[in-house]
Scaffold this motif. Structure first.
Motif, PDB file in Angstrom:
ATOM      1  N   THR A  95       0.823  -1.215   0.000  1.00  0.00           N
ATOM      2  CA  THR A  95       0.000   0.000   0.000  1.00  0.00           C
ATOM      3  C   THR A  95       0.856   1.263   0.000  1.00  0.00           C
ATOM      4  OG1 THR A  95      -1.702  -1.189   1.232  1.00  0.00           O
ATOM      5  CG2 THR A  95      -1.864   1.213   1.194  1.00  0.00           C
ATOM      6  N   PHE A  96       2.039   1.173   0.581  1.00  0.00           N
ATOM      7  CA  PHE A  96       2.899   2.351   0.728  1.00  0.00           C
ATOM      8  C   PHE A  96       3.837   2.558  -0.459  1.00  0.00           C
ATOM      9  CE2 PHE A  96       1.880   0.607   4.913  1.00  0.00           C
ATOM     10  CZ  PHE A  96       1.270   1.711   5.502  1.00  0.00           C
ATOM     11  N   LEU A  97       3.839   1.627  -1.411  1.00  0.00           N
ATOM     12  CA  LEU A  97       4.679   1.762  -2.596  1.00  0.00           C
ATOM     13  C   LEU A  97       4.203   2.926  -3.463  1.00  0.00           C
ATOM     14  CD1 LEU A  97       5.062  -1.976  -3.709  1.00  0.00           C
ATOM     15  CD2 LEU A  97       6.878  -0.512  -2.787  1.00  0.00           C
ATOM     16  N   PRO A  98       5.090   3.493  -4.296  1.00  0.00           N
ATOM     17  CA  PRO A  98       4.639   4.511  -5.257  1.00  0.00           C
ATOM     18  C   PRO A  98       3.476   3.977  -6.092  1.00  0.00           C
ATOM     19  CG  PRO A  98       7.031   4.408  -5.216  1.00  0.00           C
ATOM     20  CD  PRO A  98       6.543   3.272  -4.359  1.00  0.00           C
ATOM     21  N   ALA A  99       2.543   4.850  -6.440  1.00  0.00           N
ATOM     22  CA  ALA A  99       1.317   4.423  -7.129  1.00  0.00           C
ATOM     23  C   ALA A  99       1.559   3.986  -8.566  1.00  0.00           C
ATOM     24  CB  ALA A  99       0.291   5.561  -7.100  1.00  0.00           C
ATOM     25  N   ASP A 100       2.701   4.343  -9.149  1.00  0.00           N
ATOM     26  CA  ASP A 100       2.990   4.004 -10.536  1.00  0.00           C
ATOM     27  C   ASP A 100       2.935   2.489 -10.740  1.00  0.00           C
ATOM     28  OD1 ASP A 100       5.228   3.238 -12.702  1.00  0.00           O
ATOM     29  OD2 ASP A 100       4.370   5.186 -13.224  1.00  0.00           O
ATOM     30  N   GLN A 101       2.138   2.049 -11.712  1.00  0.00           N
ATOM     31  CA  GLN A 101       1.948   0.616 -11.928  1.00  0.00           C
ATOM     32  C   GLN A 101       3.255  -0.095 -12.273  1.00  0.00           C
ATOM     33  OE1 GLN A 101      -0.079  -0.781 -15.504  1.00  0.00           O
ATOM     34  NE2 GLN A 101      -1.422  -2.044 -14.246  1.00  0.00           N
ATOM     35  N   ALA A 102       4.083   0.522 -13.126  1.00  0.00           N
ATOM     36  CA  ALA A 102       5.330  -0.105 -13.534  1.00  0.00           C
ATOM     37  C   ALA A 102       6.266  -0.305 -12.342  1.00  0.00           C
ATOM     38  CB  ALA A 102       6.017   0.741 -14.606  1.00  0.00           C
ATOM     39  N   VAL A 103       6.315   0.693 -11.469  1.00  0.00           N
ATOM     40  CA  VAL A 103       7.168   0.579 -10.280  1.00  0.00           C
ATOM     41  C   VAL A 103       6.687  -0.563  -9.395  1.00  0.00           C
ATOM     42  CG1 VAL A 103       7.927   1.732  -8.171  1.00  0.00           C
ATOM     43  CG2 VAL A 103       7.841   3.004 -10.321  1.00  0.00           C
ATOM     44  N   ARG A 104       5.384  -0.649  -9.215  1.00  0.00           N
ATOM     45  CA  ARG A 104       4.829  -1.709  -8.370  1.00  0.00           C
ATOM     46  C   ARG A 104       5.087  -3.098  -8.956  1.00  0.00           C
ATOM     47  NH1 ARG A 104      -0.680  -0.030  -5.218  1.00  0.00           N
ATOM     48  NH2 ARG A 104       0.278   1.634  -3.994  1.00  0.00           N
ATOM     49  N   ILE A 105       4.938  -3.226 -10.262  1.00  0.00           N
ATOM     50  CA  ILE A 105       5.211  -4.517 -10.905  1.00  0.00           C
ATOM     51  C   ILE A 105       6.679  -4.892 -10.708  1.00  0.00           C
ATOM     52  CG2 ILE A 105       5.373  -5.732 -13.110  1.00  0.00           C
ATOM     53  CD1 ILE A 105       2.937  -4.134 -14.032  1.00  0.00           C
ATOM     54  N   GLY A 106       7.579  -3.925 -10.863  1.00  0.00           N
ATOM     55  CA  GLY A 106       8.999  -4.206 -10.675  1.00  0.00           C
ATOM     56  C   GLY A 106       9.317  -4.674  -9.276  1.00  0.00           C
ATOM     57  N   VAL A 107       8.749  -4.000  -8.274  1.00  0.00           N
ATOM     58  CA  VAL A 107       8.982  -4.387  -6.880  1.00  0.00           C
ATOM     59  C   VAL A 107       8.442  -5.790  -6.610  1.00  0.00           C
ATOM     60  CG1 VAL A 107       8.402  -3.861  -4.480  1.00  0.00           C
ATOM     61  CG2 VAL A 107       9.044  -2.010  -6.038  1.00  0.00           C
ATOM     62  N   LEU A 231      14.623   8.457 -12.392  1.00  0.00           N
ATOM     63  CA  LEU A 231      15.471   8.458 -11.208  1.00  0.00           C
ATOM     64  C   LEU A 231      14.657   8.629  -9.930  1.00  0.00           C
ATOM     65  CD1 LEU A 231      18.417   8.167 -10.475  1.00  0.00           C
ATOM     66  CD2 LEU A 231      18.655  10.651 -10.595  1.00  0.00           C
ATOM     67  N   GLY A 232      13.641   9.502  -9.966  1.00  0.00           N
ATOM     68  CA  GLY A 232      12.815   9.711  -8.780  1.00  0.00           C
ATOM     69  C   GLY A 232      12.051   8.469  -8.389  1.00  0.00           C
ATOM     70  N   ASP A 233      11.472   7.761  -9.384  1.00  0.00           N
ATOM     71  CA  ASP A 233      10.733   6.530  -9.100  1.00  0.00           C
ATOM     72  C   ASP A 233      11.646   5.459  -8.520  1.00  0.00           C
ATOM     73  OD1 ASP A 233       8.343   7.582 -10.053  1.00  0.00           O
ATOM     74  OD2 ASP A 233       8.780   6.990 -12.114  1.00  0.00           O
ATOM     75  N   VAL A 234      12.847   5.369  -9.075  1.00  0.00           N
ATOM     76  CA  VAL A 234      13.801   4.368  -8.615  1.00  0.00           C
ATOM     77  C   VAL A 234      14.252   4.679  -7.189  1.00  0.00           C
ATOM     78  CG1 VAL A 234      16.115   3.447  -8.968  1.00  0.00           C
ATOM     79  CG2 VAL A 234      14.582   3.749 -10.917  1.00  0.00           C
ATOM     80  N   ALA A 235      14.555   5.951  -6.930  1.00  0.00           N
ATOM     81  CA  ALA A 235      14.996   6.331  -5.588  1.00  0.00           C
ATOM     82  C   ALA A 235      13.916   6.053  -4.552  1.00  0.00           C
ATOM     83  CB  ALA A 235      15.380   7.811  -5.572  1.00  0.00           C
ATOM     84  N   ALA A 236      12.660   6.149  -4.962  1.00  0.00           N
ATOM     85  CA  ALA A 236      11.553   5.965  -4.015  1.00  0.00           C
ATOM     86  C   ALA A 236      11.450   4.532  -3.504  1.00  0.00           C
ATOM     87  CB  ALA A 236      10.237   6.370  -4.675  1.00  0.00           C
ATOM     88  N   VAL A 237      11.967   3.551  -4.271  1.00  0.00           N
ATOM     89  CA  VAL A 237      11.839   2.159  -3.835  1.00  0.00           C
ATOM     90  C   VAL A 237      13.025   1.695  -2.997  1.00  0.00           C
ATOM     91  CG1 VAL A 237      10.394   1.565  -5.816  1.00  0.00           C
ATOM     92  CG2 VAL A 237      12.867   1.201  -5.950  1.00  0.00           C
ATOM     93  N   ILE A 238      14.100   2.465  -2.963  1.00  0.00           N
ATOM     94  CA  ILE A 238      15.295   2.051  -2.224  1.00  0.00           C
ATOM     95  C   ILE A 238      14.994   1.803  -0.750  1.00  0.00           C
ATOM     96  CG2 ILE A 238      17.571   2.810  -1.429  1.00  0.00           C
ATOM     97  CD1 ILE A 238      18.006   4.040  -4.191  1.00  0.00           C
ATOM     98  N   PRO A 239      14.254   2.695  -0.048  1.00  0.00           N
ATOM     99  CA  PRO A 239      13.943   2.401   1.362  1.00  0.00           C
ATOM    100  C   PRO A 239      13.153   1.107   1.554  1.00  0.00           C
ATOM    101  CG  PRO A 239      13.487   4.708   0.841  1.00  0.00           C
ATOM    102  CD  PRO A 239      13.748   4.015  -0.460  1.00  0.00           C
ATOM    103  N   PHE A 240      12.280   0.777   0.593  1.00  0.00           N
ATOM    104  CA  PHE A 240      11.512  -0.461   0.703  1.00  0.00           C
ATOM    105  C   PHE A 240      12.434  -1.677   0.590  1.00  0.00           C
ATOM    106  CE2 PHE A 240       8.355   2.643  -0.675  1.00  0.00           C
ATOM    107  CZ  PHE A 240       7.304   2.382   0.186  1.00  0.00           C
ATOM    108  N   TYR A 241      13.390  -1.613  -0.329  1.00  0.00           N
ATOM    109  CA  TYR A 241      14.333  -2.719  -0.482  1.00  0.00           C
ATOM    110  C   TYR A 241      15.193  -2.877   0.766  1.00  0.00           C
ATOM    111  CZ  TYR A 241      13.239  -2.837  -5.506  1.00  0.00           C
ATOM    112  OH  TYR A 241      12.607  -2.952  -6.725  1.00  0.00           O
ATOM    113  N   ALA A 242      15.673  -1.773   1.316  1.00  0.00           N
ATOM    114  CA  ALA A 242      16.492  -1.829   2.528  1.00  0.00           C
ATOM    115  C   ALA A 242      15.670  -2.348   3.706  1.00  0.00           C
ATOM    116  CB  ALA A 242      17.069  -0.444   2.837  1.00  0.00           C
ATOM    117  N   GLY A 243      14.440  -1.854   3.838  1.00  0.00           N
ATOM    118  CA  GLY A 243      13.576  -2.319   4.918  1.00  0.00           C
ATOM    119  C   GLY A 243      13.251  -3.792   4.800  1.00  0.00           C
ATOM    120  N   PHE A 244      13.042  -4.256   3.567  1.00  0.00           N
ATOM    121  CA  PHE A 244      12.764  -5.677   3.335  1.00  0.00           C
ATOM    122  C   PHE A 244      13.918  -6.541   3.842  1.00  0.00           C
ATOM    123  CE2 PHE A 244      13.080  -9.530   0.776  1.00  0.00           C
ATOM    124  CZ  PHE A 244      11.792 -10.032   0.829  1.00  0.00           C
ATOM    125  N   LEU A 245      15.141  -6.134   3.563  1.00  0.00           N
ATOM    126  CA  LEU A 245      16.312  -6.876   4.025  1.00  0.00           C
ATOM    127  C   LEU A 245      16.311  -7.021   5.541  1.00  0.00           C
ATOM    128  CD1 LEU A 245      19.407  -5.663   1.945  1.00  0.00           C
ATOM    129  CD2 LEU A 245      18.714  -8.025   2.337  1.00  0.00           C
TER     130      LEU A 245
END
Length: 328
Positions: A95-107, A231-245
């Motif tokens: 729910t907290f991921l960026p709303a962009d569909q492509a970003v969500r599919i990638g994650v 770049l902005g979309d990519v940077a937005a997912v970095i905290p999620f990846y770190a938190g997942f770890l």
């Protein structure tokens, strides 16, 4: 005081982490210096990744794979942490991921699939039972390919059917499971019967570190030019990846305790839960329509975050899952 390993192969294996970090840095530099080479490098991803998985499977004797299917507690723990716990963790953050569909599919693509390559390396460096993890690799790879379409449907809904087709998944299974696995086992059979086969097998296994480095260079160099305005979309997912770890490190320890695993096996469970299969799902991302090109960049970003995180995990996981204290 430990001595420096002798021979180029031993030295490469001893220095795997800095080699992989250097490979990613080199890939980024190549991508920035020669962005026009990106499309050509994309075509090289499947062959180099297939070669890497061939060498990985070569180290899993067919008999060990069959025995791993009877290793009930470890295999159950690996399946639970990857295909029960991970989807629940991803659902909590979705729910907290960026709303962009492509970003969500990638994650989703990258986080829902457990790693089957360098997880062996990092688990071993942290004292994990890499042999059992290696033997479970083909089953983990097959299971994620079978479950991924259904999991994507659950998260993204029926509209995903118009975007993600079954063809790329079947192609990935063929090129990244069947084609590497069959010749690997054929070479094992030859090595068991002939000295020449044994020498070929031993020579092939020495290429693991160079192939891993070549894969990272190819993947990063091919995707850096795609960043552009994303770049902005990519940077937005970095905290999620770190938190997942971080979350999965503790979740993996809990699952290992529930299954009463010993220290080396428990550390392996922590690593298989935390590391993701970005390199293998990348071909799936590249097969998506052009309007979803950012999916591949989101996937590769997870690799960059994860490899850096693994450097920390190699030191921290032995503290998270310590050896039992023996009373004299």
């Amino acid at each position: 005081m430990s001595q420096e390993p002798q021979g180029p192969v031993a030295r490469m294996e001893h220095h795997q982490v800095p080699i992989y970090l250097g490979a990613m840095a080199l890939g980024a530099l190549l991508g920035l210096a020669a962005p026009s080479a990106g499309p050509g490098l994309e075509h090289a991803i499947n062959p180099v990744l297939g070669a890497l998985l061939f060498v990985t499977f070569l180290q899993v004797p067919a008999g060990d794979l069959l025995r791993s299917l009877r290793d009930g507690r470890f295999l159950s723990a690996a399946l639970v942490v990857n295909f029960v716990v991970v989807p629940l963790v991803v659902a909590a953050m979705f729910t907290f991921l960026p709303a962009d569909q492509a970003v969500r599919i990638g994650v989703l693509l990258v986080l829902l699939c457990p790693c089957v390559d360098y997880v062996i390396v990092f688990s071993s460096l942290a004292g994990g039972d890499s042999r059992r993890l290696l033997a479970a690799t083909p089953l983990l790879l097959v299971t994620q390919m079978l479950l991924l379409p259904g999991l994507l449907y659950l998260f993204m809904g029926p509209d995903l059917g118009d975007i993600v087709q079954a063809g790329p998944f079947l192609q990935a299974f063929l090129f990244l499971v069947v084609i590497p696995l069959v010749p690997a086992w054929a070479l094992q059979a030859w090595a068991a019967r002939a000295v020449a086969g044994q020498k070929v097998s031993e020579a092939a296994t020495t290429t693991m570190v160079p192939l891993m480095a070549a894969t990272l260079i190819t993947v990063v160099a091919s995707q850096v030019p795609q960043l552009g305005g994303s770049l902005g979309d990519v940077a937005a997912v970095i905290p999620f990846y770190a938190g997942f770890l971080v979350v999965m490190a503790f979740a993996g320890r809990l699952v290992a305790r529930l299954f009463r695993l010993g220290t080396p096996a428990a550390r392996a469970i922590v690593f298989t839960g935390a590391t993701r299969n970005s390199l293998v799902v990348l071909p799936l991302a590249l097969a998506l329509p052009d309007e979803l090109a950012v999916v591949a960049v989101v996937v590769v970003t997870q690799t960059l975050v994860e490899v850096i995180g693994m450097v920390a995990c190699v030191r921290l996981v032995p503290r998270l899952v310590p050896e039992p204290v023996t009373v004299q």
